[in-house]
Design a protein around this motif. Structure first.
Motif, PDB file in Angstrom:
ATOM      1  N   GLU A  23       0.798  -1.222   0.000  1.00 27.00           N
ATOM      2  CA  GLU A  23       0.000   0.000   0.000  1.00 27.00           C
ATOM      3  C   GLU A  23       0.831   1.273   0.000  1.00 27.00           C
ATOM      4  N   GLY A  24       2.126   1.158   0.337  1.00 27.74           N
ATOM      5  CA  GLY A  24       2.956   2.348   0.438  1.00 27.74           C
ATOM      6  C   GLY A  24       2.790   3.005   1.794  1.00 27.74           C
ATOM      7  N   GLN A  25       3.662   3.964   2.092  1.00 32.19           N
ATOM      8  CA  GLN A  25       3.608   4.600   3.405  1.00 32.19           C
ATOM      9  C   GLN A  25       2.539   5.681   3.448  1.00 32.19           C
ATOM     10  N   GLN A  26       1.845   5.739   4.550  1.00 38.46           N
ATOM     11  CA  GLN A  26       0.811   6.755   4.780  1.00 38.46           C
ATOM     12  C   GLN A  26       0.931   7.267   6.219  1.00 38.46           C
ATOM     13  N   PRO A  27       2.056   7.868   6.585  1.00 30.41           N
ATOM     14  CA  PRO A  27       2.237   8.332   7.961  1.00 30.41           C
ATOM     15  C   PRO A  27       1.305   9.496   8.270  1.00 30.41           C
ATOM     16  N   SER A  28       0.951   9.614   9.510  1.00 33.02           N
ATOM     17  CA  SER A  28       0.087  10.717   9.937  1.00 33.02           C
ATOM     18  C   SER A  28       0.876  11.882  10.487  1.00 33.02           C
ATOM     19  N   GLN A  29       2.188  11.695  10.682  1.00 33.38           N
ATOM     20  CA  GLN A  29       2.952  12.727  11.371  1.00 33.38           C
ATOM     21  C   GLN A  29       4.380  12.789  10.852  1.00 33.38           C
ATOM     22  N   LEU A  30       4.867  14.019  10.714  1.00 32.17           N
ATOM     23  CA  LEU A  30       6.279  14.274  10.466  1.00 32.17           C
ATOM     24  C   LEU A  30       6.923  14.580  11.813  1.00 32.17           C
ATOM     25  N   PHE A  31       7.959  13.827  12.169  1.00 34.45           N
ATOM     26  CA  PHE A  31       8.593  13.946  13.475  1.00 34.45           C
ATOM     27  C   PHE A  31      10.010  14.448  13.273  1.00 34.45           C
ATOM     28  N   LEU A  32      10.290  15.678  13.698  1.00 39.94           N
ATOM     29  CA  LEU A  32      11.606  16.282  13.587  1.00 39.94           C
ATOM     30  C   LEU A  32      12.293  16.173  14.935  1.00 39.94           C
ATOM     31  N   ALA A  33      13.354  15.375  15.009  1.00 35.29           N
ATOM     32  CA  ALA A  33      13.987  15.094  16.288  1.00 35.29           C
ATOM     33  C   ALA A  33      15.490  15.218  16.165  1.00 35.29           C
ATOM     34  N   CYS A  34      16.131  15.252  17.328  1.00 30.84           N
ATOM     35  CA  CYS A  34      17.588  15.311  17.378  1.00 30.84           C
ATOM     36  C   CYS A  34      18.169  13.950  17.043  1.00 30.84           C
ATOM     37  N   ALA A  35      19.417  13.931  16.566  1.00 33.71           N
ATOM     38  CA  ALA A  35      20.073  12.680  16.206  1.00 33.71           C
ATOM     39  C   ALA A  35      20.658  11.962  17.414  1.00 33.71           C
ATOM     40  N   ASP A  36      20.452  12.494  18.603  1.00 31.55           N
ATOM     41  CA  ASP A  36      20.997  11.892  19.822  1.00 31.55           C
ATOM     42  C   ASP A  36      20.566  10.430  19.941  1.00 31.55           C
ATOM     43  N   SER A  37      21.516   9.540  20.269  1.00 28.15           N
ATOM     44  CA  SER A  37      21.228   8.099  20.310  1.00 28.15           C
ATOM     45  C   SER A  37      20.279   7.729  21.448  1.00 28.15           C
ATOM     46  N   ARG A  38      20.162   8.601  22.444  1.00 32.94           N
ATOM     47  CA  ARG A  38      19.287   8.291  23.577  1.00 32.94           C
ATOM     48  C   ARG A  38      17.824   8.582  23.279  1.00 32.94           C
ATOM     49  N   LEU A  39      17.563   9.257  22.175  1.00 32.31           N
ATOM     50  CA  LEU A  39      16.198   9.654  21.821  1.00 32.31           C
ATOM     51  C   LEU A  39      15.645   8.613  20.834  1.00 32.31           C
ATOM     52  N   VAL A  40      14.866   7.665  21.338  1.00 32.41           N
ATOM     53  CA  VAL A  40      14.293   6.601  20.503  1.00 32.41           C
ATOM     54  C   VAL A  40      12.851   6.998  20.187  1.00 32.41           C
ATOM     55  N   SER A  74       5.017   4.072  18.702  1.00 28.04           N
ATOM     56  CA  SER A  74       4.648   3.969  17.297  1.00 28.04           C
ATOM     57  C   SER A  74       5.360   2.796  16.659  1.00 28.04           C
ATOM     58  N   GLY A  75       4.925   2.448  15.463  1.00 29.85           N
ATOM     59  CA  GLY A  75       5.495   1.325  14.743  1.00 29.85           C
ATOM     60  C   GLY A  75       5.743   1.663  13.293  1.00 29.85           C
ATOM     61  N   PRO A  76       6.035   0.663  12.484  1.00 27.21           N
ATOM     62  CA  PRO A  76       6.307   0.911  11.060  1.00 27.21           C
ATOM     63  C   PRO A  76       5.127   1.603  10.385  1.00 27.21           C
ATOM     64  N   GLY A  77       5.434   2.644   9.627  1.00 30.75           N
ATOM     65  CA  GLY A  77       4.402   3.344   8.880  1.00 30.75           C
ATOM     66  C   GLY A  77       3.731   4.471   9.622  1.00 30.75           C
ATOM     67  N   ASP A  78       4.045   4.668  10.922  1.00 31.86           N
ATOM     68  CA  ASP A  78       3.358   5.699  11.702  1.00 31.86           C
ATOM     69  C   ASP A  78       4.008   7.071  11.575  1.00 31.86           C
ATOM     70  N   LEU A  79       5.348   7.128  11.647  1.00 33.42           N
ATOM     71  CA  LEU A  79       6.064   8.401  11.677  1.00 33.42           C
ATOM     72  C   LEU A  79       6.965   8.544  10.459  1.00 33.42           C
ATOM     73  N   PHE A  80       6.990   9.746   9.897  1.00 34.07           N
ATOM     74  CA  PHE A  80       7.981  10.128   8.890  1.00 34.07           C
ATOM     75  C   PHE A  80       9.016  10.954   9.649  1.00 34.07           C
ATOM     76  N   VAL A  81      10.194  10.386   9.893  1.00 33.36           N
ATOM     77  CA  VAL A  81      11.144  10.944  10.847  1.00 33.36           C
ATOM     78  C   VAL A  81      12.293  11.635  10.126  1.00 33.36           C
ATOM     79  N   VAL A  82      12.619  12.851  10.578  1.00 36.79           N
ATOM     80  CA  VAL A  82      13.800  13.576  10.144  1.00 36.79           C
ATOM     81  C   VAL A  82      14.623  13.875  11.392  1.00 36.79           C
ATOM     82  N   ARG A  83      15.881  13.440  11.397  1.00 38.01           N
ATOM     83  CA  ARG A  83      16.729  13.631  12.558  1.00 38.01           C
ATOM     84  C   ARG A  83      17.996  14.357  12.148  1.00 38.01           C
TER      85      ARG A  83
END
Length: 806
Positions: free
Chosen positions: A614-631, A638-647
């Protein structure tokens, strides 16, 4: 001299002065009942009155016994019990037990058995063993209640049809065809009217339904059927309440000693388990009601057992039914707004008043109406939700055996049978171990799925000896338990196989741990790359010091190793030698991928296949820091397909068109908004951000390195800082602890402003198709905060469970 101390040392005057700096003595406390408790007690009383009479009718006891038990349960158990909001009284779960006792020993001896059961509960409460009762499998408890419910429903069906029930379920089933052929129309009509009102009353639509729904359906059903029967002039058997002067009280028990002891134990078991499970359920209901958690303490189960014991002693001595916590009344009490044990006690007082003053009105109630009410309660005890739950947990056999045992043999026999089956199922699961052997490209994989006990040792030994001498072998343990016999078998085979030139790697619950290591060594005990453990169990490895120009150990330059002061350097934790895929890092990577293929991929394959189609259909763009402690997936569940993440470093959003800008972030924003049509964009900062600390400590104006040029996008956040505390951003009502935390919070607000400057974002915001959110994650506290806009400065509030009730 303090103004709080008298100026003159006059003993006659200072005698009456309260100590310095202490509040003046208050007035004597007056007993008060909250209005919420009064309204809740009335609601519970209106439910308890018809049910108490119906349960007494179903057991074959005098009808006053139900009222006595309801009053004593409310007053005594309500005052002394450990669960303030639980309502006790005659319970449907005790109907079969009590009916059997009355049939065998008579009513007065049954009262004595109730007294002795109460004494047994007092003893158990003093021994503080209440928590032990919760060890009974829920499948057994639900099966017991379902069996009791079936027994009640089958017996009351005869009264609904105008007949008389038999003493056992098989007898009732055999007599049912004859009863159906001889139906009494008047009894059946009143019963059907009662059931119809009971089912339809909670579903009255509209505004009228909201108002009428506050009146209990049980009361409406019985009162409506009584009114119709009286107006129609139907001649039906009705409630007969003899004079209280002839009310039968307890007497010395008369019967075989072993039978009486079994009766006391059965009554004690059923009363105690039902009350304790009810108390746990009431705690859950109270925790789900906003504003109640701080006012009502969690249940003290040992005190609850003592309160139930005292109530059963009083009820039995006064000629009442056995008492236990009642789920229907307790849930009604919580939902009606009760805030203390006063509601339970006041409901008991109302039952006493009704028993003394409302006898003429109670004697108008047709027995068929009460029988229909109790039959409905019995059918509700067979819960489809419970059946689905036990089926999902593979305990339906225990549930079915317990239910059938209670129906056809009796409560104590059915519970004992259910416990036996539960133990047999547990042993079967313990011994059910699958051991397979697969040869993959010369590597022999022995996969053990299940618990390794001495019962599985013959199969394990047979499979291990199928591995050729000198071959590479991997033993995968997919279980949480291994006893000594299995441990020695595996250890001996590993030593022998290794001595013959082969290699053995044991993986699974404790990857990387050689089976020959003692259990108390400080080797690795966690799964590969378990993020919340961060491999703190791994020991740092030492490597020899080498000259900087020595190329014989390439790969160690620039790794940031620190001298240990002993002539050597310590490698970074968890990396070992940086010698490519064959080193420990490569092995950890491969082991982690292998664990994913073995444990996670089978569970996720169907969902990932759907996303691939079906392809990705995320509901949210999540802009986060690249820090390894931030999962991000962990803190947002959330799981696969939920977040479109930019770090990126510092969760920065460069302004569009700015010199030295970054098109990668802008491209991701444009793609998420215009192509993926996300509905939300969240900027997530975090505590201890290295980028923010770098902004505070260095001047990025003339930076020449890529990192320095990138951090210039955070300069507007730095300029946002202010020395005026009134303009600082609050974190859950408090000020930031230092400038670094202040900058982390201000940076989230500043990046939200940068987002609004992007054309695609501003257009979606104007059309009402997009929302922006600010988020802050405190790493040390493992707490997430959301930004709420206020006049002047913003404010980050902690996300609580109560915030999610929408």
């Amino acid at each position: 001299m303090s103004a709080c101390v008298p100026a003159r040392a006059d003993s006659a005057r200072t005698e009456h002065v309260h100590p310095p700096h202490s509040p003046p003595p208050g007035r004597p406390r007056r007993f008060r009942i909250a209005g919420a408790d009064v309204s809740a007690s009335i609601a519970v009383f209106l439910i308890a009155l018809p049910l108490s009479l119906g349960i007494a009718l179903a057991t074959g006891a005098p009808l006053q016994a139900g009222l006595v038990a309801a009053a004593v349960g409310g007053i005594v158990a309500g005052k002394l019990g450990g669960c303030p909001l639980q309502v006790s009284g005659p319970a449907a779960g005790l109907t079969v037990v009590t009916a059997d006792l009355i049939q065998r020993y008579g009513w007065r001896t049954t009262c004595a058995i109730t007294v002795f059961a109460g004494l047994a509960q007092l003893g158990l409460g003093c021994l503080r063993v209440a928590r032990t009762a919760l060890a009974v499998s829920p499948a057994i408890v639900h099966g017991m209640l379902a069996g009791i419910g079936v027994t009640i429903a089958v017996a009351q069906l005869h009264i609904v049809l105008g007949g008389t029930p038999q003493s056992a379920v098989p007898d009732n089933l055999r007599a049912l065809p004859a009863q159906l052929a001889d139906v009494h129309p008047a009894d059946l009509a009143v019963s059907m009217l009662t059931l119809s009102l009971l089912l339809l009353w909670p579903h009255v639509p509209g505004r009228a339904g909201e108002l009428l729904g506050k009146v209990p359906a049980a009361l409406v059903a019985v009162a409506g059927a009584t009114a119709v029967a009286a107006l129609a002039g139907l001649r039906l058997p009705k409630v007969d309440l003899p004079s209280w002067s002839s009310h039968a009280l307890a007497t010395l028990p008369d019967g075989p000693v072993l039978g009486l002891v079994a009766a006391v134990l059965t009554t004690t078991l059923v009363c105690s388990v039902q009350s304790l499970l009810g108390a746990v359920a009431v705690d859950k209901l109270a925790a789900g009601r906003p504003g109640l958690t701080g006012h009502v303490k969690r249940s003290d189960l040992d005190r609850e057992l003592l309160g139930q014991g005292a109530a059963n002693i009083a009820s039995g001595a006064l000629g009442g039914l056995p008492i236990a916590g009642v789920a229907v009344r307790s849930s009604a009490n919580v939902q009606a707004g009760a805030v203390s044990r006063n509601s339970t006690m006041l409901h008991g007082v109302l039952v006493v008043i009704a028993a003394l003053l409302m006898v003429p009105a109670l004697e108008l109630i047709p027995l068929a109406s009460l029988a229909a009410l109790v039959m409905a309660v019995g059918l509700k005890m067979v819960s489809l939700n419970h059946i689905r739950t036990v089926t999902r947990h593979r305990e339906v056999l225990v549930y079915a055996v317990t239910t059938c045992g209670v129906v056809f043999l009796g409560v104590l026999e059915g519970v004992a049978l259910g416990i036996a089956v539960a133990v047999a199922v547990a042993l079967h699961r313990l011994t059910r171990t699958r051991i397979t052997h697969v040869d993959t490209e010369g590597v022999h994989h022995v996969h053990v799925r299940g618990q390794l006990t001495f019962l599985a040792v013959p199969r394990l030994s047979r499979v291990l000896h199928q591995v050729p001498h000198g071959a590479d072998a991997v033993v995968e343990l997919d279980g949480s338990f291994m006893d000594h016999a299995a441990y020695e078998t595996l250890q001996d085979w590993q030593k022998t196989h290794t001595a013959q030139g082969g290699s053995v790697e044991v993986t699974g619950r404790r990857p990387g741990l050689r089976i020959s290591e003692p259990a108390d060594t400080d080797g690795c005990r966690c799964r590969p790359w378990t993020p919340w453990r961060n491999h703190q169990c791994e020991r740092p490895q030492t490597v020899p010091v080498r000259p900087l120009g020595d190329d014989r150990h390439s790969g160690l330059q620039g790794t940031g190793t620190a001298a240990d002061g002993t002539g050597g350097t310590k490698a970074p934790r968890g990396t070992g030698r940086a010698d490519g895929p064959s080193g420990s890092s490569g092995r950890e990577l491969a082991r982690g991928i292998s664990a994913f293929h073995r444990n996670t991929a089978p569970l996720m394959r169907g969902e990932l296949a759907r996303l691939a189609r079906e392809g990705q259909q995320p509901s949210q763009l999540f802009l986060a820091c690249a820090d390894s402690r931030l999962v991000t997936s962990m803190i947002t569940s959330s799981g696969p397909g939920d977040l479109f993440v930019v770090r990126n470093v510092g969760n920065l959003v460069p302004l569009p068109g700015e010199e030295s800008g970054d098109d990668s972030v802008a491209a991701a924003i444009e793609y998420a908004v215009d192509v993926l049509k996300v509905r939300n964009i969240t900027v997530c900062g975090h505590s201890g951000c290295g980028a923010m600390q770098a902004l505070l400590s260095t001047d990025t104006g003339g930076a020449r390195t890529p990192l320095g040029r990138w951090l210039r996008h955070g300069a507007p956040s730095l300029r946002r800082l202010s020395e005026d505390e009134d303009s600082w951003i609050r974190l859950a009502g408090r000020l930031p602890v230092d400038a670094a935390e202040q900058l982390c919070l201000a940076n989230v607000v500043q990046q939200l402003e940068h987002l609004r400057a992007h054309e695609s974002v501003s257009r979606a915001l104007a059309d009402g198709e997009l929302e922006l959110h600010g988020m802050y994650f405190h790493v040390g506290e493992a707490q997430a905060y959301l930004l709420t806009e206020e006049e002047g400065a913003g404010r980050f509030e902690l996300v609580r469970e109560a915030d999610l009730t929408a």
